[in-house]
Design a protein around this motif. Structure first.
Motif, short mmCIF file in Angstrom:
data_model
loop_
_atom_site.label_atom_id
_atom_site.label_comp_id
_atom_site.label_asym_id
_atom_site.label_seq_id
_atom_site.Cartn_x
_atom_site.Cartn_y
_atom_site.Cartn_z
N ASP A 267 78.86 10.38 73.43
CA ASP A 267 77.90 9.30 73.70
C ASP A 267 78.63 7.98 73.93
O ASP A 267 78.29 7.22 74.83
CB ASP A 267 76.92 9.15 72.54
CG ASP A 267 75.91 10.29 72.47
OD1 ASP A 267 75.71 10.97 73.50
OD2 ASP A 267 75.33 10.50 71.39
N GLN A 268 79.65 7.71 73.12
CA GLN A 268 80.41 6.46 73.25
C GLN A 268 81.12 6.39 74.61
O GLN A 268 81.15 5.33 75.24
CB GLN A 268 81.43 6.33 72.11
CG GLN A 268 80.82 6.15 70.74
CD GLN A 268 80.30 7.46 70.13
OE1 GLN A 268 80.64 8.56 70.57
NE2 GLN A 268 79.44 7.33 69.13
N GLU A 269 81.68 7.52 75.05
CA GLU A 269 82.35 7.55 76.35
C GLU A 269 81.36 7.32 77.48
O GLU A 269 81.67 6.62 78.46
CB GLU A 269 83.07 8.88 76.55
CG GLU A 269 84.29 9.06 75.65
CD GLU A 269 84.84 10.48 75.65
OE1 GLU A 269 86.05 10.62 75.37
OE2 GLU A 269 84.07 11.44 75.90
N GLU A 270 80.17 7.89 77.36
CA GLU A 270 79.14 7.67 78.38
C GLU A 270 78.73 6.21 78.45
O GLU A 270 78.56 5.66 79.54
CB GLU A 270 77.92 8.55 78.11
CG GLU A 270 78.14 10.01 78.43
CD GLU A 270 76.89 10.85 78.24
OE1 GLU A 270 75.80 10.30 77.98
OE2 GLU A 270 77.01 12.08 78.38
N VAL A 271 78.58 5.56 77.28
CA VAL A 271 78.23 4.14 77.27
C VAL A 271 79.35 3.32 77.90
O VAL A 271 79.10 2.45 78.74
CB VAL A 271 77.92 3.65 75.83
CG1 VAL A 271 77.76 2.14 75.79
CG2 VAL A 271 76.68 4.34 75.28
N TRP B 208 67.26 6.23 78.88
CA TRP B 208 66.51 5.53 79.92
C TRP B 208 67.48 4.81 80.87
O TRP B 208 67.24 3.69 81.30
CB TRP B 208 65.48 4.58 79.31
CG TRP B 208 64.45 5.28 78.48
CD1 TRP B 208 63.65 6.31 78.87
CD2 TRP B 208 64.12 5.03 77.12
NE1 TRP B 208 62.83 6.71 77.84
CE2 TRP B 208 63.11 5.93 76.74
CE3 TRP B 208 64.60 4.13 76.17
CZ2 TRP B 208 62.55 5.97 75.48
CZ3 TRP B 208 64.04 4.17 74.91
CH2 TRP B 208 63.03 5.07 74.57
N ASN B 209 68.60 5.47 81.16
CA ASN B 209 69.62 4.99 82.11
C ASN B 209 70.29 3.68 81.72
O ASN B 209 70.78 2.96 82.59
CB ASN B 209 69.02 4.87 83.53
CG ASN B 209 68.56 6.20 84.05
OD1 ASN B 209 69.28 7.19 83.91
ND2 ASN B 209 67.38 6.25 84.60
N ASN B 210 70.32 3.37 80.44
CA ASN B 210 70.98 2.16 79.96
C ASN B 210 71.54 2.38 78.56
O ASN B 210 71.09 3.29 77.86
CB ASN B 210 69.99 0.98 79.93
CG ASN B 210 69.86 0.30 81.26
OD1 ASN B 210 70.84 -0.20 81.80
ND2 ASN B 210 68.66 0.29 81.80
N PRO B 211 72.48 1.53 78.14
CA PRO B 211 72.94 1.63 76.76
C PRO B 211 71.78 1.47 75.79
O PRO B 211 70.89 0.64 76.00
CB PRO B 211 73.94 0.47 76.63
CG PRO B 211 74.42 0.25 78.02
CD PRO B 211 73.22 0.51 78.89
N SER B 212 71.81 2.27 74.74
CA SER B 212 70.75 2.28 73.74
C SER B 212 71.41 2.40 72.38
O SER B 212 72.43 3.08 72.23
CB SER B 212 69.85 3.49 74.02
OG SER B 212 69.02 3.78 72.94
#
Length: 136
Positions: free
Chosen positions: A8-12, A47-51
């Motif tokens: 998740d961190q890498e995706e962000v 939702w296509n953004n950092p959360s």
């Protein structure tokens, strides 16, 4: 060849790196502020953004209630909006949380890096106050 799934961190991080440079720096700063608020704040793309969400134990609930969600970025057209899906439950006397939406969400829009830095303490207080209300 098998593809390795990103954390998740890498995706962000990848999402932020694709942003326009001026926006990217502000989002990096906000990310650091949010994550440093509490060790039980996690991040992912939603939702296509950092959360940002609460990672700790909670009583069972309907996932459509979004009780784990603390903040979702809305970066549509370069705007820096933070959406607090259940922000209405926080007693914010500073005026940081804006809007009066029936679904309980509140928002805050940042103008620039100076605005982020001047409101860092308010943002962290909203997060820590929200975490105190978690139904554990």
């Amino acid at each position: 060849m098998s593809k390795t799934k990103l954390t998740d961190q890498e995706e962000v991080t990848m999402h932020i790196e694709k942003l326009e440079p001026g926006l990217r720096d502000i989002i990096r700063e906000l990310r650091q502020i949010i994550l440093s608020s509490d060790p039980e704040v996690g991040e992912r793309i939603k939702w296509n953004n950092p959360s940002f969400f609460y990672t700790g134990e909670m009583k069972p609930f309907d996932p459509k209630e979004y009780k784990r969600e603390i903040i979702v970025f809305n970066l549509f057209k370069g705007r820096i909006m933070l959406v607090f899906p259940s922000g209405a439950k926080v007693n914010d006397t500073t005026g940081f949380l804006e809007g009066d939406y029936k679904d309980g969400r509140r928002i805050h829009v940042f103008k620039d890096m100076d605005d982020v830095r001047s409101k860092e303490k308010n943002l962290q207080k909203i997060i820590t106050d929200w975490l105190k209300l978690v139904d554990k």
